[in-house]
Structures are given as structure tokens and as C-alpha cells.
Write a protein that holds these residues in place. Structure first.
Motif, PDB file in Angstrom:
ATOM      1  N   LYS A  71     -35.666  41.884 -15.374  1.00 17.93           N
ATOM      2  CA  LYS A  71     -36.624  40.561 -15.248  1.00 17.93           C
ATOM      3  C   LYS A  71     -37.492  40.301 -16.340  1.00 17.93           C
ATOM      4  N   CYS A  72     -37.341  39.088 -17.050  1.00 19.97           N
ATOM      5  CA  CYS A  72     -37.896  38.754 -18.395  1.00 19.97           C
ATOM      6  C   CYS A  72     -38.341  37.370 -17.869  1.00 19.97           C
ATOM      7  N   HIS A  73     -39.323  36.799 -19.093  1.00 15.86           N
ATOM      8  CA  HIS A  73     -39.529  35.616 -19.225  1.00 15.86           C
ATOM      9  C   HIS A  73     -39.501  34.773 -20.331  1.00 15.86           C
ATOM     10  N   GLU A  74     -38.592  34.078 -20.927  1.00 13.70           N
ATOM     11  CA  GLU A  74     -38.425  33.653 -22.087  1.00 13.70           C
ATOM     12  C   GLU A  74     -38.215  34.661 -23.227  1.00 13.70           C
ATOM     13  N   GLY A  82     -34.904  35.134 -15.216  1.00 12.38           N
ATOM     14  CA  GLY A  82     -35.664  34.504 -16.028  1.00 12.38           C
ATOM     15  C   GLY A  82     -36.730  33.399 -15.531  1.00 12.38           C
ATOM     16  N   GLY A  83     -37.061  33.755 -14.401  1.00  9.84           N
ATOM     17  CA  GLY A  83     -37.892  32.811 -13.666  1.00  9.84           C
ATOM     18  C   GLY A  83     -37.645  31.435 -13.245  1.00  9.84           C
ATOM     19  N   SER A 142     -36.689  29.447 -15.825  1.00 10.56           N
ATOM     20  CA  SER A 142     -37.292  28.789 -16.879  1.00 10.56           C
ATOM     21  C   SER A 142     -36.372  28.051 -17.674  1.00 10.56           C
ATOM     22  N   GLY A 198     -31.874  31.099 -14.904  1.00 12.87           N
ATOM     23  CA  GLY A 198     -32.501  30.492 -16.386  1.00 12.87           C
ATOM     24  C   GLY A 198     -31.340  30.001 -17.055  1.00 12.87           C
TER      25      GLY A 198
END
Length: 162
Positions: A40-43, A65-66, A68, A94
């Protein structure tokens, strides 16, 4: 073991969790399956790299990646490393990049879209946690099946005899 998602859905009914549509095929392998590992990560694809550097043993890396649309969490270098390390596939909630090169690799890759910008490298995110995306849970250790018709997750491996 590459059971068709349609056959799994027919055989298991509601016991098969089916991801909502929206993922596109980018890898050279369209049908793939394996035990789920998650990021789980964001950008920030730092933990994607960390996971892919490990022996894949036929697993599937699911990356949340939500959704994104601001950068790519996977490119040809990481996808190539995943092939070298024995990963069966990667599902990205993502974007990816280098789609032409990834299409030539023997790995399944599903993602929402492509984006030319690379991600940040801040070392942020979580590994091997339950992800909720595409209206279903993706739990580490469970089984994922993917093909042109979609993505199905089951608690245990499935073998459909026709």
C-alpha cells in the motif's frame, strides 16, 4: 495453475471475490495467478521495489496506489526485475509506465492506466496488509486469478475440472 476467471466465478459463485472492472492488461502474459503479496503506497514506489527484489516464487504483487493518476508506480525496469525474480504478475491500483517494454515481458501486469512520470522515493507505505480496492479485499496469502475477463480472489487455490 491458470484457471479462467469465468470458470472460477461459475463454480464458486459468491465464494469467489470478483474485482470491479477498470484494470487494463499491459504485461506480455494476460492470464496469470498466484498467492497474493501486497503493498500500500501513495505516489511512492519504494516498497514496490523492495517487494519485487525478493524471490517471487510465482506470487502476485497487488499494489494499492489509491488510484492515483499523477505518476507511475511500475516501469519496465521493475517489471523486468520481477520477471527475473519469479513473480507471476503485478496488479496496480494506479498507473504504470514503459508500457511498450512491459508488453514484451513474460509477466502479467494489470493497472488502471499509464503515466510517463515516475513516482517519488520516500520509503513510505505498508507491506503485506489487507487492501480494499475494486470493491473487494486482497489479503496476503490468498489466491489471485487474472485474465482478460477480470480479477478473481479466493481464500484457497482452485482447480476446476471440466
Amino acid at each position: 495453475m491458470n484457471e479462467a476467471t469465468t470458470d472460477i466465478s461459475d463454480a464458486l459463485g459468491d465464494a469467489a471475490r470478483i474485482a470491479s472492472p477498470g484494470f487494463n492488461d499491459y504485461g506480455g502474459r494476460v492470464q496469470f495467478s498466484g498467492i497474493i503479496s501486497t503493498v500500500k503506497c501513495h505516489e511512492d514506489n519504494s516498497l514496490v521495489r523492495t517487494a519485487i527484489e525478493e524471490p517471487g516464487d510465482g506470487r502476485v504483487l497487488v499494489v494499492d496506489g489509491g488510484g492515483s493518476m499523477h505518476c507511475a508506480l511500475l516501469g519496465d525496469m521493475l517489471a523486468g526485475l520481477a520477471v527475473q525474480n519469479g513473480w507471476a504478475g503485478i496488479v496496480v491500483n494506479g498507473c504504470i509506465r514503459d508500457s511498450e517494454e512491459i508488453a514484451r515481458l513474460d509477466i502479467g501486469v494489470k493497472a488502471l492506466a499509464t503515466h510517463p512520470r515516475k513516482s517519488e522515493k520516500r520509503g513510505q507505505g505498508q507491506r503485506d496488509v489487507t487492501l480494499y480496492m475494486a470493491d473487494i479485499d486482497f489479503r496476503p496469502g490468498e489466491q489471485l486469478y487474472a485474465d482478460r475477463d477480470g480479477i478473481v480472489v479466493t481464500a484457497e487455490p482452485v482447480s476446476i475440472t471440466m
